[in-house]
Design a protein around this motif. Structure first.
Motif, mmCIF file in Angstrom:
data_model
loop_
_atom_site.group_PDB
_atom_site.id
_atom_site.type_symbol
_atom_site.label_atom_id
_atom_site.label_comp_id
_atom_site.label_asym_id
_atom_site.label_seq_id
_atom_site.Cartn_x
_atom_site.Cartn_y
_atom_site.Cartn_z
ATOM 1 N N GLU B 66 0.850 -1.199 0.000
ATOM 2 C CA GLU B 66 0.000 0.000 0.000
ATOM 3 C C GLU B 66 0.881 1.243 0.000
ATOM 4 O O GLU B 66 2.039 1.201 0.406
ATOM 5 N N MET B 67 0.262 2.355 -0.391
ATOM 6 C CA MET B 67 0.994 3.630 -0.423
ATOM 7 C C MET B 67 1.618 3.940 0.943
ATOM 8 O O MET B 67 2.734 4.452 1.023
ATOM 9 N N SER B 68 0.878 3.616 2.010
ATOM 10 C CA SER B 68 1.350 3.953 3.367
ATOM 11 C C SER B 68 2.556 3.110 3.801
ATOM 12 O O SER B 68 3.117 3.349 4.863
ATOM 13 N N ASN B 69 2.946 2.131 2.983
ATOM 14 C CA ASN B 69 4.137 1.325 3.307
ATOM 15 C C ASN B 69 5.425 1.963 2.784
ATOM 16 O O ASN B 69 6.523 1.628 3.224
ATOM 17 N N ASN B 71 6.997 4.688 2.950
ATOM 18 C CA ASN B 71 7.909 5.543 3.726
ATOM 19 C C ASN B 71 8.991 4.738 4.442
ATOM 20 O O ASN B 71 9.951 5.293 4.952
ATOM 21 N N ARG B 72 8.807 3.410 4.525
ATOM 22 C CA ARG B 72 9.785 2.660 5.332
ATOM 23 C C ARG B 72 10.018 1.233 4.856
ATOM 24 O O ARG B 72 10.824 0.515 5.444
ATOM 25 N N GLN B 73 9.314 0.795 3.859
ATOM 26 C CA GLN B 73 9.466 -0.581 3.395
ATOM 27 C C GLN B 73 10.057 -0.554 1.987
ATOM 28 O O GLN B 73 9.871 0.412 1.255
ATOM 29 N N SER B 188 4.519 5.876 15.193
ATOM 30 C CA SER B 188 5.018 5.692 13.828
ATOM 31 C C SER B 188 6.305 4.903 13.816
ATOM 32 O O SER B 188 6.962 4.720 14.839
ATOM 33 N N CYS B 191 11.884 5.000 8.963
ATOM 34 C CA CYS B 191 12.613 4.061 8.102
ATOM 35 C C CYS B 191 13.996 3.644 8.628
ATOM 36 O O CYS B 191 14.264 2.457 8.777
#
Lengths: 65, 214
Positions: B66-69, B71-73, B188, B191
């Motif tokens: 998903e888009m919300s992933n 930032n750190r995945q 939160s 990353c």
């Protein structure tokens, strides 16, 4: 006396693992308990009574990954 | 395999051996690691292990990207909507032409997890929910106590990376993280902090395979 998470804990000698966890207010759904180097099944928390020389490790998990 | 691809494979292997030495190369190439959960921890750990020449990875997650992933995945815009295990496999084969990957888009439960990991050399726990981490440890430590298990707890927030550590809890059970920073409280995941924790897990795995003791 038993060692709990690496510290000598004389006051918990003779106490069940279940009782120790309750006194310390651990959330049992978020922990894994190692007793003398092996995982202790939840059904045995009541049966195991801490004694001299025992090593208990309670690992608490928090969310995030 | 066409000639061009064959040349790339030979050159890649040669470069790995050049960097690692024959002994470590062979140890890593002969190893199979399962990564359970492919979010911030699992995607970073998988890539580190694949870059260092682990021969086979089993990647398990039922989630889609998903888009919300992002930032750190370790996923890309083109991966949106794909199963994470498939997207991560695509990323990995884009830099490692040798590795064998088993991608499983399934939901792990206490009843099925041992079946998926019973043949691996090592397991990394990279789930996100505290309860799931705990039942996974309890289940695998009791059903497969001979397989080294590397769990993670505490990597949320923007605290110092120096709080994150690796430790041996007992035989075949290792824990990485600061052991306190809960995502429910910290709000939160950042990353680099998740990546540090994943790095601890991946490095612990490689050290175990290489038989390095502190």
């Amino acid at each position: 006396m038993p060692f709990i998470n690496g510290k000598k804990e004389s006051k918990y000698s003779g106490v069940s693992v279940h009782e120790y966890l309750a006194v310390q207010q651990f959330d049992e759904r978020r922990i894994a308990v190692e007793y003398n180097g092996k995982i202790l099944p939840e059904k045995d928390y009541d049966k195991v009574i801490l004694k001299d020389g025992d090593q208990l490790e309670v690992v608490t998990f928090v969310g995030g990954g | 395999m066409d000639l061009e691809h064959q040349n790339i494979v030979v050159a890649f292997r040669h470069a790995l051996i050049d960097r690692l030495g024959e002994t470590l190369y062979k140890t890593f190439a002969d190893s199979h690691i399962a990564i359970l959960g492919l979010g911030g921890l699992g995607s970073h750990a998988a890539i580190s292990l694949a870059r260092n020449g682990i021969g086979k990875l089993t990647l398990i997650d039922f989630d889609r990207v998903e888009m919300s992933n992002l930032n750190r995945q370790q996923y890309r815009l083109v991966d949106l909507g794909k199963y994470k295990c498939h997207a991560l496999s695509e990323v990995i084969v884009s830099f490692n032409p040798l590795i064998e990957l088993i991608a499983q888009p399934i939901r792990l439960t206490p009843d099925n997890v041992a079946d998926y990991v019973k043949d691996v050399d090592l397991v990394l726990e990279c789930l996100d929910e505290a309860e799931a981490k705990a039942w996974l440890v309890r289940t695998l430590r009791s059903e497969l106590p001979d397989i080294p298990f590397i769990a993670a707890s505490g990597m949320a927030g923007i605290g110092s990376a120096n709080q994150i550590h690796s430790r041996k809890v007992s035989d075949n059970f290792y824990l990485c993280g600061d052991e306190t920073s809960d995502v429910a409280e910290m709000g939160s995941l950042i990353c680099p902090r998740v990546a540090v924790c994943a790095g601890h897990q991946a490095l612990t795995a490689l050290r175990l395979l290489a038989n390095v003791e502190d």
